[in-house]
Structures are given as C-alpha cells and as structure tokens.
Scaffold this motif. Structure first.
Motif, PDB file in Angstrom:
ATOM      1  N   HIS A 121      11.527  -0.745  10.175  1.00 32.86           N
ATOM      2  CA  HIS A 121      11.702  -1.344  11.492  1.00 32.86           C
ATOM      3  C   HIS A 121      10.479  -1.067  12.358  1.00 32.86           C
ATOM      4  O   HIS A 121      10.506  -0.217  13.245  1.00 32.86           O
ATOM      5  CB  HIS A 121      12.969  -0.820  12.156  1.00 32.86           C
ATOM      6  N   ILE A 122       9.393  -1.776  12.077  1.00 36.17           N
ATOM      7  CA  ILE A 122       8.173  -1.662  12.865  1.00 36.17           C
ATOM      8  C   ILE A 122       8.016  -2.983  13.606  1.00 36.17           C
ATOM      9  O   ILE A 122       7.800  -4.028  12.996  1.00 36.17           O
ATOM     10  CB  ILE A 122       6.942  -1.406  11.971  1.00 36.17           C
ATOM     11  N   GLN A 123       8.139  -2.935  14.915  1.00 36.18           N
ATOM     12  CA  GLN A 123       8.103  -4.166  15.699  1.00 36.18           C
ATOM     13  C   GLN A 123       6.714  -4.483  16.241  1.00 36.18           C
ATOM     14  O   GLN A 123       6.404  -5.637  16.505  1.00 36.18           O
ATOM     15  CB  GLN A 123       9.100  -4.073  16.863  1.00 36.18           C
ATOM     16  N   ASP A 124       5.888  -3.489  16.411  1.00 37.37           N
ATOM     17  CA  ASP A 124       4.556  -3.680  16.976  1.00 37.37           C
ATOM     18  C   ASP A 124       3.620  -4.282  15.923  1.00 37.37           C
ATOM     19  O   ASP A 124       3.431  -3.701  14.852  1.00 37.37           O
ATOM     20  CB  ASP A 124       4.035  -2.329  17.466  1.00 37.37           C
ATOM     21  N   ASN A 125       3.041  -5.434  16.227  1.00 37.85           N
ATOM     22  CA  ASN A 125       2.169  -6.119  15.267  1.00 37.85           C
ATOM     23  C   ASN A 125       0.962  -5.283  14.869  1.00 37.85           C
ATOM     24  O   ASN A 125       0.565  -5.273  13.696  1.00 37.85           O
ATOM     25  CB  ASN A 125       1.686  -7.457  15.829  1.00 37.85           C
ATOM     26  N   VAL A 126       0.359  -4.596  15.817  1.00 39.77           N
ATOM     27  CA  VAL A 126      -0.843  -3.810  15.517  1.00 39.77           C
ATOM     28  C   VAL A 126      -0.501  -2.686  14.542  1.00 39.77           C
ATOM     29  O   VAL A 126      -1.199  -2.487  13.546  1.00 39.77           O
ATOM     30  CB  VAL A 126      -1.469  -3.251  16.813  1.00 39.77           C
ATOM     31  N   ASN A 127       0.580  -1.961  14.812  1.00 40.28           N
ATOM     32  CA  ASN A 127       0.970  -0.864  13.906  1.00 40.28           C
ATOM     33  C   ASN A 127       1.395  -1.389  12.543  1.00 40.28           C
ATOM     34  O   ASN A 127       1.061  -0.792  11.514  1.00 40.28           O
ATOM     35  CB  ASN A 127       2.092  -0.038  14.525  1.00 40.28           C
ATOM     36  N   ALA A 128       2.120  -2.490  12.515  1.00 46.33           N
ATOM     37  CA  ALA A 128       2.552  -3.066  11.239  1.00 46.33           C
ATOM     38  C   ALA A 128       1.346  -3.513  10.418  1.00 46.33           C
ATOM     39  O   ALA A 128       1.276  -3.258   9.210  1.00 46.33           O
ATOM     40  CB  ALA A 128       3.500  -4.227  11.477  1.00 46.33           C
ATOM     41  N   LEU A 129       0.401  -4.171  11.045  1.00 43.78           N
ATOM     42  CA  LEU A 129      -0.788  -4.645  10.335  1.00 43.78           C
ATOM     43  C   LEU A 129      -1.627  -3.478   9.841  1.00 43.78           C
ATOM     44  O   LEU A 129      -2.133  -3.499   8.710  1.00 43.78           O
ATOM     45  CB  LEU A 129      -1.603  -5.572  11.238  1.00 43.78           C
ATOM     46  N   ASN A 130      -1.756  -2.434  10.646  1.00 39.59           N
ATOM     47  CA  ASN A 130      -2.500  -1.243  10.206  1.00 39.59           C
ATOM     48  C   ASN A 130      -1.808  -0.568   9.026  1.00 39.59           C
ATOM     49  O   ASN A 130      -2.474  -0.114   8.091  1.00 39.59           O
ATOM     50  CB  ASN A 130      -2.662  -0.254  11.359  1.00 39.59           C
ATOM     51  N   ALA A 131      -0.485  -0.519   9.053  1.00 40.40           N
ATOM     52  CA  ALA A 131       0.259   0.066   7.930  1.00 40.40           C
ATOM     53  C   ALA A 131       0.047  -0.756   6.665  1.00 40.40           C
ATOM     54  O   ALA A 131      -0.184  -0.204   5.579  1.00 40.40           O
ATOM     55  CB  ALA A 131       1.746   0.156   8.271  1.00 40.40           C
ATOM     56  N   VAL A 132       0.118  -2.077   6.786  1.00 38.73           N
ATOM     57  CA  VAL A 132      -0.106  -2.957   5.631  1.00 38.73           C
ATOM     58  C   VAL A 132      -1.498  -2.734   5.065  1.00 38.73           C
ATOM     59  O   VAL A 132      -1.668  -2.588   3.844  1.00 38.73           O
ATOM     60  CB  VAL A 132       0.091  -4.436   6.021  1.00 38.73           C
ATOM     61  N   ARG A 133      -2.489  -2.687   5.909  1.00 35.71           N
ATOM     62  CA  ARG A 133      -3.863  -2.498   5.437  1.00 35.71           C
ATOM     63  C   ARG A 133      -4.022  -1.163   4.718  1.00 35.71           C
ATOM     64  O   ARG A 133      -4.742  -1.073   3.716  1.00 35.71           O
ATOM     65  CB  ARG A 133      -4.835  -2.614   6.597  1.00 35.71           C
ATOM     66  N   SER A 134      -3.351  -0.135   5.198  1.00 35.07           N
ATOM     67  CA  SER A 134      -3.406   1.171   4.528  1.00 35.07           C
ATOM     68  C   SER A 134      -2.727   1.120   3.170  1.00 35.07           C
ATOM     69  O   SER A 134      -3.251   1.631   2.180  1.00 35.07           O
ATOM     70  CB  SER A 134      -2.729   2.239   5.386  1.00 35.07           C
ATOM     71  N   ILE A 135      -1.563   0.499   3.121  1.00 35.67           N
ATOM     72  CA  ILE A 135      -0.804   0.413   1.874  1.00 35.67           C
ATOM     73  C   ILE A 135      -1.556  -0.402   0.827  1.00 35.67           C
ATOM     74  O   ILE A 135      -1.588  -0.045  -0.355  1.00 35.67           O
ATOM     75  CB  ILE A 135       0.599  -0.170   2.135  1.00 35.67           C
ATOM     76  N   VAL A 136      -2.197  -1.472   1.254  1.00 25.47           N
ATOM     77  CA  VAL A 136      -2.930  -2.329   0.317  1.00 25.47           C
ATOM     78  C   VAL A 136      -4.114  -1.576  -0.284  1.00 25.47           C
ATOM     79  O   VAL A 136      -4.463  -1.795  -1.446  1.00 25.47           O
ATOM     80  CB  VAL A 136      -3.380  -3.625   1.015  1.00 25.47           C
ATOM     81  N   ARG A 137      -4.704  -0.664   0.464  1.00 28.35           N
ATOM     82  CA  ARG A 137      -5.851   0.097  -0.043  1.00 28.35           C
ATOM     83  C   ARG A 137      -5.452   1.140  -1.069  1.00 28.35           C
ATOM     84  O   ARG A 137      -6.310   1.634  -1.810  1.00 28.35           O
ATOM     85  CB  ARG A 137      -6.578   0.779   1.111  1.00 28.35           C
ATOM     86  N   TRP A 138      -4.159   1.496  -1.110  1.00 28.58           N
ATOM     87  CA  TRP A 138      -3.724   2.493  -2.074  1.00 28.58           C
ATOM     88  C   TRP A 138      -3.906   1.954  -3.485  1.00 28.58           C
ATOM     89  O   TRP A 138      -3.610   0.809  -3.771  1.00 28.58           O
ATOM     90  CB  TRP A 138      -2.254   2.832  -1.908  1.00 28.58           C
ATOM     91  N   ALA A 139      -4.384   2.767  -4.341  1.00 26.44           N
ATOM     92  CA  ALA A 139      -4.503   2.383  -5.752  1.00 26.44           C
ATOM     93  C   ALA A 139      -3.861   3.475  -6.586  1.00 26.44           C
ATOM     94  O   ALA A 139      -4.013   4.659  -6.282  1.00 26.44           O
ATOM     95  CB  ALA A 139      -5.965   2.209  -6.136  1.00 26.44           C
ATOM     96  N   GLN A 140      -3.164   3.067  -7.598  1.00 20.61           N
ATOM     97  CA  GLN A 140      -2.586   4.069  -8.489  1.00 20.61           C
ATOM     98  C   GLN A 140      -3.717   4.733  -9.247  1.00 20.61           C
ATOM     99  O   GLN A 140      -4.640   4.079  -9.719  1.00 20.61           O
ATOM    100  CB  GLN A 140      -1.610   3.429  -9.460  1.00 20.61           C
ATOM    101  N   GLN A 141      -3.615   6.035  -9.329  1.00 27.28           N
ATOM    102  CA  GLN A 141      -4.618   6.787 -10.062  1.00 27.28           C
ATOM    103  C   GLN A 141      -4.477   6.522 -11.546  1.00 27.28           C
ATOM    104  O   GLN A 141      -3.364   6.529 -12.069  1.00 27.28           O
ATOM    105  CB  GLN A 141      -4.454   8.289  -9.787  1.00 27.28           C
ATOM    106  N   PRO A 142      -5.575   6.241 -12.236  1.00 27.93           N
ATOM    107  CA  PRO A 142      -5.463   6.015 -13.682  1.00 27.93           C
ATOM    108  C   PRO A 142      -5.012   7.302 -14.373  1.00 27.93           C
ATOM    109  O   PRO A 142      -5.376   8.401 -13.973  1.00 27.93           O
ATOM    110  CB  PRO A 142      -6.887   5.646 -14.105  1.00 27.93           C
ATOM    111  N   GLN A 143      -4.193   7.124 -15.401  1.00 34.26           N
ATOM    112  CA  GLN A 143      -3.738   8.295 -16.138  1.00 34.26           C
ATOM    113  C   GLN A 143      -4.887   8.821 -16.973  1.00 34.26           C
ATOM    114  O   GLN A 143      -5.576   8.060 -17.656  1.00 34.26           O
ATOM    115  CB  GLN A 143      -2.558   7.933 -17.025  1.00 34.26           C
ATOM    116  N   GLN A 144      -5.065  10.113 -16.894  1.00 34.06           N
ATOM    117  CA  GLN A 144      -6.156  10.719 -17.647  1.00 34.06           C
ATOM    118  C   GLN A 144      -5.682  11.048 -19.059  1.00 34.06           C
ATOM    119  O   GLN A 144      -4.560  11.490 -19.256  1.00 34.06           O
ATOM    120  CB  GLN A 144      -6.631  11.981 -16.952  1.00 34.06           C
TER     121      GLN A 144
END
Length: 62
Positions: free
Chosen positions: A33-56
């Motif tokens: 429940h994030i109603q603020d567009n700026v916070n929602a967009l910043n959260a999306v941008r952070s989540i999209v940058r996440w990458a799963q670490q390759p298994q060693q």
C-alpha cells in the motif's frame, strides 16, 4: 520500510521488463500500500536493479 519476497520482486521485475516503469508501479501497489508516486517509483527502480547472485560452484579439492 518493507520487505519484498523473491516472488514479489520477480513479479515487479517482470512487469517492468514487459511493460515499463508504471506497470511495475501498479504491480508494486498490488502487493504493498504505497500511494505516493515518487516513493513507489523509487521502490520499483530499486527492486529492478536487484539481481540474483549467481550460485558459486563448490571449490575443487586441491
């Protein structure tokens, strides 16, 4: 602050890659429940940058 599961992050990343930032914001709002567009967009941008670490590979015995 909130925690995002791997499934939620995958759904948000998929929406982003298939339809763009605002579709990912809509997907984020389905889960949180994030109603603020700026916070929602910043959260999306952070989540999209996440990458799963390759298994060693296990270290080979020497």
């Amino acid at each position: 602050m909130f925690s995002v599961s791997q499934d939620e992050a995958a759904a948000i990343q998929k929406a982003f890659h298939e339809s763009g930032e605002w579709a990912a914001v809509a997907e984020l709002r389905r889960h949180f429940h994030i109603q603020d567009n700026v916070n929602a967009l910043n959260a999306v941008r952070s989540i999209v940058r996440w990458a799963q670490q390759p298994q060693q590979a296990p270290a080979s015995p020497a």
